[in-house]
Scaffold this motif. Structure first.
Motif, mmCIF file in Angstrom:
data_model
loop_
_atom_site.group_PDB
_atom_site.id
_atom_site.type_symbol
_atom_site.label_atom_id
_atom_site.label_comp_id
_atom_site.label_asym_id
_atom_site.label_seq_id
_atom_site.Cartn_x
_atom_site.Cartn_y
_atom_site.Cartn_z
ATOM 1 N N VAL A 1 -18.057 -9.268 -28.656
ATOM 2 C CA VAL A 1 -17.132 -8.711 -29.625
ATOM 3 C C VAL A 1 -17.258 -7.188 -29.565
ATOM 4 N N ASN A 2 -16.115 -6.510 -29.526
ATOM 5 C CA ASN A 2 -16.159 -5.049 -29.502
ATOM 6 C C ASN A 2 -15.852 -4.469 -30.889
ATOM 7 N N GLU A 3 -15.876 -3.143 -30.998
ATOM 8 C CA GLU A 3 -15.661 -2.475 -32.281
ATOM 9 C C GLU A 3 -14.271 -2.705 -32.856
ATOM 10 N N ALA A 4 -13.288 -2.978 -31.996
ATOM 11 C CA ALA A 4 -11.919 -3.226 -32.455
ATOM 12 C C ALA A 4 -11.724 -4.660 -32.937
ATOM 13 N N GLY A 5 -12.721 -5.518 -32.724
ATOM 14 C CA GLY A 5 -12.617 -6.902 -33.163
ATOM 15 C C GLY A 5 -12.132 -7.864 -32.103
ATOM 16 N N LEU A 6 -12.073 -7.427 -30.852
ATOM 17 C CA LEU A 6 -11.704 -8.334 -29.761
ATOM 18 C C LEU A 6 -12.943 -9.118 -29.344
ATOM 19 N N ALA A 7 -12.816 -10.435 -29.296
ATOM 20 C CA ALA A 7 -13.908 -11.305 -28.869
ATOM 21 C C ALA A 7 -13.502 -12.022 -27.589
ATOM 22 N N ALA A 37 -8.096 -3.806 -27.467
ATOM 23 C CA ALA A 37 -8.217 -4.074 -28.896
ATOM 24 C C ALA A 37 -7.468 -5.339 -29.290
ATOM 25 N N SER A 38 -6.592 -5.828 -28.410
ATOM 26 C CA SER A 38 -5.766 -6.988 -28.758
ATOM 27 C C SER A 38 -5.773 -8.016 -27.637
ATOM 28 N N VAL A 39 -5.382 -9.229 -27.982
ATOM 29 C CA VAL A 39 -5.245 -10.288 -26.993
ATOM 30 C C VAL A 39 -4.210 -9.893 -25.943
ATOM 31 N N ALA A 40 -3.105 -9.295 -26.374
ATOM 32 C CA ALA A 40 -2.060 -8.895 -25.419
ATOM 33 C C ALA A 40 -2.605 -7.904 -24.382
ATOM 34 N N GLU A 41 -3.413 -6.946 -24.814
ATOM 35 C CA GLU A 41 -4.011 -5.987 -23.883
ATOM 36 C C GLU A 41 -4.990 -6.681 -22.934
ATOM 37 N N ALA A 42 -5.773 -7.612 -23.447
ATOM 38 C CA ALA A 42 -6.727 -8.340 -22.616
ATOM 39 C C ALA A 42 -6.015 -9.193 -21.571
ATOM 40 N N VAL A 43 -4.933 -9.836 -21.962
ATOM 41 C CA VAL A 43 -4.153 -10.647 -21.023
ATOM 42 C C VAL A 43 -3.570 -9.771 -19.923
ATOM 43 N N GLU A 44 -3.002 -8.645 -20.282
ATOM 44 C CA GLU A 44 -2.434 -7.739 -19.281
ATOM 45 C C GLU A 44 -3.508 -7.249 -18.312
ATOM 46 N N LEU A 45 -4.679 -6.924 -18.823
ATOM 47 C CA LEU A 45 -5.763 -6.484 -17.957
ATOM 48 C C LEU A 45 -6.199 -7.606 -17.014
ATOM 49 N N ALA A 46 -6.290 -8.826 -17.521
ATOM 50 C CA ALA A 46 -6.668 -9.969 -16.680
ATOM 51 C C ALA A 46 -5.646 -10.184 -15.567
ATOM 52 N N ARG A 47 -4.384 -10.070 -15.898
ATOM 53 C CA ARG A 47 -3.328 -10.282 -14.893
ATOM 54 C C ARG A 47 -3.346 -9.213 -13.803
ATOM 55 N N SER A 48 -3.746 -8.016 -14.141
ATOM 56 C CA SER A 48 -3.643 -6.901 -13.195
ATOM 57 C C SER A 48 -4.951 -6.551 -12.484
ATOM 58 N N SER A 49 -6.044 -7.214 -12.817
ATOM 59 C CA SER A 49 -7.343 -6.843 -12.247
ATOM 60 C C SER A 49 -7.733 -7.732 -11.071
ATOM 61 N N PRO A 50 -8.256 -7.135 -10.005
ATOM 62 C CA PRO A 50 -8.784 -7.928 -8.898
ATOM 63 C C PRO A 50 -10.069 -8.629 -9.330
ATOM 64 N N ARG A 51 -10.362 -9.781 -8.706
ATOM 65 C CA ARG A 51 -11.547 -10.544 -9.096
ATOM 66 C C ARG A 51 -11.869 -11.588 -8.035
ATOM 67 N N SER A 52 -13.052 -12.148 -8.133
ATOM 68 C CA SER A 52 -13.430 -13.287 -7.308
ATOM 69 C C SER A 52 -13.916 -14.388 -8.240
ATOM 70 N N GLY A 53 -13.989 -15.590 -7.736
ATOM 71 C CA GLY A 53 -14.472 -16.705 -8.547
ATOM 72 C C GLY A 53 -13.434 -17.212 -9.524
ATOM 73 N N GLY A 54 -13.860 -18.134 -10.354
ATOM 74 C CA GLY A 54 -12.973 -18.713 -11.344
ATOM 75 C C GLY A 54 -13.603 -18.667 -12.721
ATOM 76 N N ALA A 55 -12.768 -18.692 -13.744
ATOM 77 C CA ALA A 55 -13.285 -18.647 -15.110
ATOM 78 C C ALA A 55 -12.236 -19.125 -16.090
ATOM 79 N N LEU A 56 -12.712 -19.501 -17.233
ATOM 80 C CA LEU A 56 -11.879 -19.822 -18.384
ATOM 81 C C LEU A 56 -12.336 -18.887 -19.495
ATOM 82 N N LEU A 57 -11.477 -17.932 -19.860
ATOM 83 C CA LEU A 57 -11.789 -16.981 -20.922
ATOM 84 C C LEU A 57 -11.005 -17.361 -22.167
#
Length: 87
Positions: A1-7, A37-57
């Motif tokens: 959880v961060n200071e903005a309340g995103l978990a 700070a928001s779910v929408a921002e986290a989703v956008e970051l997930a869609r645009s970030s390179p990564r390896s492996g798999g996960a369920l966030l």
């Protein structure tokens, strides 16, 4: 959880594809907590970030928004959480 309340919760997933980027998803989670700070921002970051492996966030914000983000090296799927949890 961060200071903005995103978990963010992180469950490992098994991806059946190889990705072009050797960046672990743990770095994506760290970046979410540092920058979002928001779910929408986290989703956008997930869609645009390179990564390896798999996960369920599962992500939730202070405003009550929730979502489940399913990741593989080449794909990102998002669905609303049901009653605040992934199913």
């Amino acid at each position: 959880v961060n200071e903005a309340g995103l978990a963010v919760t992180y469950n490992y997933g098994y991806a059946q594809e190889d990705g072009p980027h050797p960046l672990p998803i743990t770095l994506l989670v760290q970046r979410m907590l540092e920058r979002c700070a928001s779910v929408a921002e986290a989703v956008e970051l997930a869609r645009s970030s390179p990564r390896s492996g798999g996960a369920l966030l599962t992500v939730a914000d202070a405003g009550g928004a929730t979502a489940v983000i399913e990741l593989s090296p080449l794909r990102c799927a998002v669905r609303p959480a049901e009653d605040g949890v992934s199913r």
